[in-house]
Scaffold this motif. Structure first.
Motif, short mmCIF file in Angstrom:
data_model
loop_
_atom_site.label_atom_id
_atom_site.label_comp_id
_atom_site.label_asym_id
_atom_site.label_seq_id
_atom_site.Cartn_x
_atom_site.Cartn_y
_atom_site.Cartn_z
N VAL A 52 33.48 49.04 40.87
CA VAL A 52 34.08 48.55 42.14
C VAL A 52 34.48 49.44 42.80
O VAL A 52 34.13 51.18 42.26
CB VAL A 52 34.75 47.41 42.04
CG1 VAL A 52 34.81 45.91 40.51
CG2 VAL A 52 36.07 48.75 41.10
N GLN A 53 34.42 48.78 43.76
CA GLN A 53 35.04 50.36 45.20
C GLN A 53 36.57 49.57 45.26
O GLN A 53 36.80 48.28 45.18
CB GLN A 53 34.52 50.52 46.62
CG GLN A 53 34.64 51.21 46.94
CD GLN A 53 33.94 51.06 48.27
OE1 GLN A 53 33.19 49.85 49.36
NE2 GLN A 53 33.19 52.12 49.20
N PHE A 73 42.84 58.19 45.86
CA PHE A 73 41.17 57.06 45.33
C PHE A 73 41.00 55.74 46.09
O PHE A 73 40.03 55.61 45.47
CB PHE A 73 41.82 56.51 44.05
CG PHE A 73 42.64 57.16 42.94
CD1 PHE A 73 42.27 58.15 41.93
CD2 PHE A 73 43.73 57.63 42.95
CE1 PHE A 73 42.35 59.35 41.68
CE2 PHE A 73 44.40 58.35 41.93
CZ PHE A 73 43.73 59.40 41.15
N VAL A 74 41.88 55.59 47.36
CA VAL A 74 41.19 54.68 47.96
C VAL A 74 39.87 54.76 48.42
O VAL A 74 39.43 56.16 48.36
CB VAL A 74 42.16 54.35 49.20
CG1 VAL A 74 41.13 53.37 50.33
CG2 VAL A 74 43.25 53.67 48.86
N GLY A 75 38.93 54.45 48.28
CA GLY A 75 36.96 54.00 48.20
C GLY A 75 36.37 54.87 47.60
O GLY A 75 35.11 54.71 47.56
N VAL A 98 38.59 55.96 37.61
CA VAL A 98 38.67 57.63 38.30
C VAL A 98 40.49 57.83 37.98
O VAL A 98 40.13 58.73 38.36
CB VAL A 98 38.34 56.80 38.75
CG1 VAL A 98 36.77 56.98 39.63
CG2 VAL A 98 39.12 56.21 40.04
N ASP A 99 41.19 57.30 38.21
CA ASP A 99 42.50 57.61 38.10
C ASP A 99 43.02 58.05 36.21
O ASP A 99 44.46 57.98 36.27
CB ASP A 99 43.68 56.99 38.66
CG ASP A 99 43.79 55.06 38.49
OD1 ASP A 99 42.63 54.95 37.23
OD2 ASP A 99 44.82 54.37 38.72
N SER A 100 42.30 57.33 35.52
CA SER A 100 42.18 58.06 34.10
C SER A 100 44.12 57.06 33.84
O SER A 100 44.73 56.81 32.82
CB SER A 100 43.20 58.93 33.05
OG SER A 100 42.04 60.17 33.30
N ASP A 109 41.57 43.09 46.64
CA ASP A 109 41.69 44.00 47.49
C ASP A 109 39.60 44.97 47.33
O ASP A 109 39.89 45.69 47.84
CB ASP A 109 42.59 45.26 47.55
CG ASP A 109 43.54 44.36 48.24
OD1 ASP A 109 43.18 43.43 49.72
OD2 ASP A 109 45.00 44.38 47.65
N MET A 110 39.36 45.23 45.46
CA MET A 110 38.81 45.79 45.83
C MET A 110 37.08 44.93 45.75
O MET A 110 36.79 44.05 46.38
CB MET A 110 38.49 46.42 43.91
CG MET A 110 38.48 45.37 43.30
SD MET A 110 38.88 45.68 41.49
CE MET A 110 40.31 47.23 41.76
#
Length: 307
Positions: A52-53, A73-75, A98-100, A109-110
């Motif tokens: 996902v984004q 981490f947005v985007g 990505v943020d563990s 919102d993704m």
């Protein structure tokens, strides 16, 4: 309530075996409404293993469930590692690689980039990354299994392959798995093998099982979980020096939990018992293990017996 910070997860639990990503993300449905409960939450096309984004949360009934530390981490492209029920206003939330797994992200919102689809049910190896030390799955790969080693392949955007050129000499070789080593930086399950003397971490997603597969572990046996035992004759149940166990964090029986923060690094690891260590101050039987080189006395009541 699931807030932006890492907190106790509850709700939906998924088994991470048998998943692989597909490159098609057409006609994906992601619920954009909230007011769900953990009992009726729905995730649409969002599944563990989906790519996902990430996007900034938009408010629902005035609540955005957002922390400024999430802005970096947005985007980014991320892999879903767990589905975590709903937050305080009923918005479905997940954790990502990505943020563990630090933050809860609202799915509303993704954007889905690729979904997770089942692979052949006969594949004994999970070929999926983005796992965590708490959710790692090794399928039929275990110590004693014979495998053919493969060169690491890209598991997704941002993957550095976790590869050294020296490993090329063993690609295509047969090897015996000597230990399970949790996950690498991209959440791919890794093991050590006999071919290189245990020097490198090998991703299981790129190997093949061959003859000589280790037999299934025996049924779980009960470990005594009570404390207050006599130091003269503590009860260890099935545990012996050489037994394989999974380490767990100590829980308090009465009073002190007999725990050091440094021990957390080994929680969830498979290891062998190297010797009995008697009872601690609360009368809980303890043992020494190989994982920490015998440094700490581990309470058996919080272990899982493997064999």
């Amino acid at each position: 309530m699931k807030t932006f910070a890492l907190a106790h997860a509850f709700g939906v639990a998924l088994v991470l075996t048998g998943l692989a990503t597909t490159s098609t993300a057409s006609a994906q449905f992601v619920p954009t409404q909230c007011d769900f409960s953990d009992a009726n939450v729905t995730y649409g096309s969002i599944t563990v293993g989906a790519t996902v984004q990430l996007a900034m949360h938009t408010p629902w009934r005035g609540d955005a469930n957002w922390n400024a530390d999430m802005n970096r981490f947005v985007g980014m492209t991320a892999i879903i590692t767990s589905l975590d029920g709903v937050d305080g206003v009923g918005c479905p939330v997940v954790r990502v690689n990505v943020d563990s797994g630090q933050f809860y992200w609202r799915i509303r919102d993704m954007r889905v980039l690729s979904v997770a689809m089942p692979v052949a049910p006969t594949d004994p190896i999970p070929r999926y990354c983005g796992m965590t030390t708490a959710s790692v799955q090794f399928g039929m790969v275990r110590p004693g299994a014979t495998v053919v080693l493969g060169a690491h392949t890209f598991a997704g955007p941002g993957d550095d392959l976790n590869w050294s050129a020296e490993m090329n000499r063993w690609v295509g070789s047969q090897a015996v798995v000597t230990s399970l080593e949790q996950v690498d930086g991209f959440g791919c399950p890794v093991v050590r093998v006999s071919a290189d003397g245990g020097q490198y971490y090998w991703r299981i997603r790129d190997m093949q099982l061959v003859g000589g597969m280790a037999p299934p572990p025996p049924p779980a046996m009960t470990i005594p979980t009570w404390c207050g035992q006599s130091s003269d004759a503590p009860q260890y149940g099935p545990l012996r020096p050489g037994s394989w166990v999974v380490l767990g964090m100590h829980t308090a029986d009465v009073g002190d939990a007999n725990w050091a923060g440094e021990m957390s690094r080994w929680v969830g690891q498979q290891t062998t018992v190297t010797g009995y260590a008697g009872t601690d101050a609360q009368g809980c039987p303890t043992v020494r293990v190989a994982a920490d080189g015998g440094q700490y006395a581990w309470r058996i009541r919080n272990m899982t017996f493997l064999r």
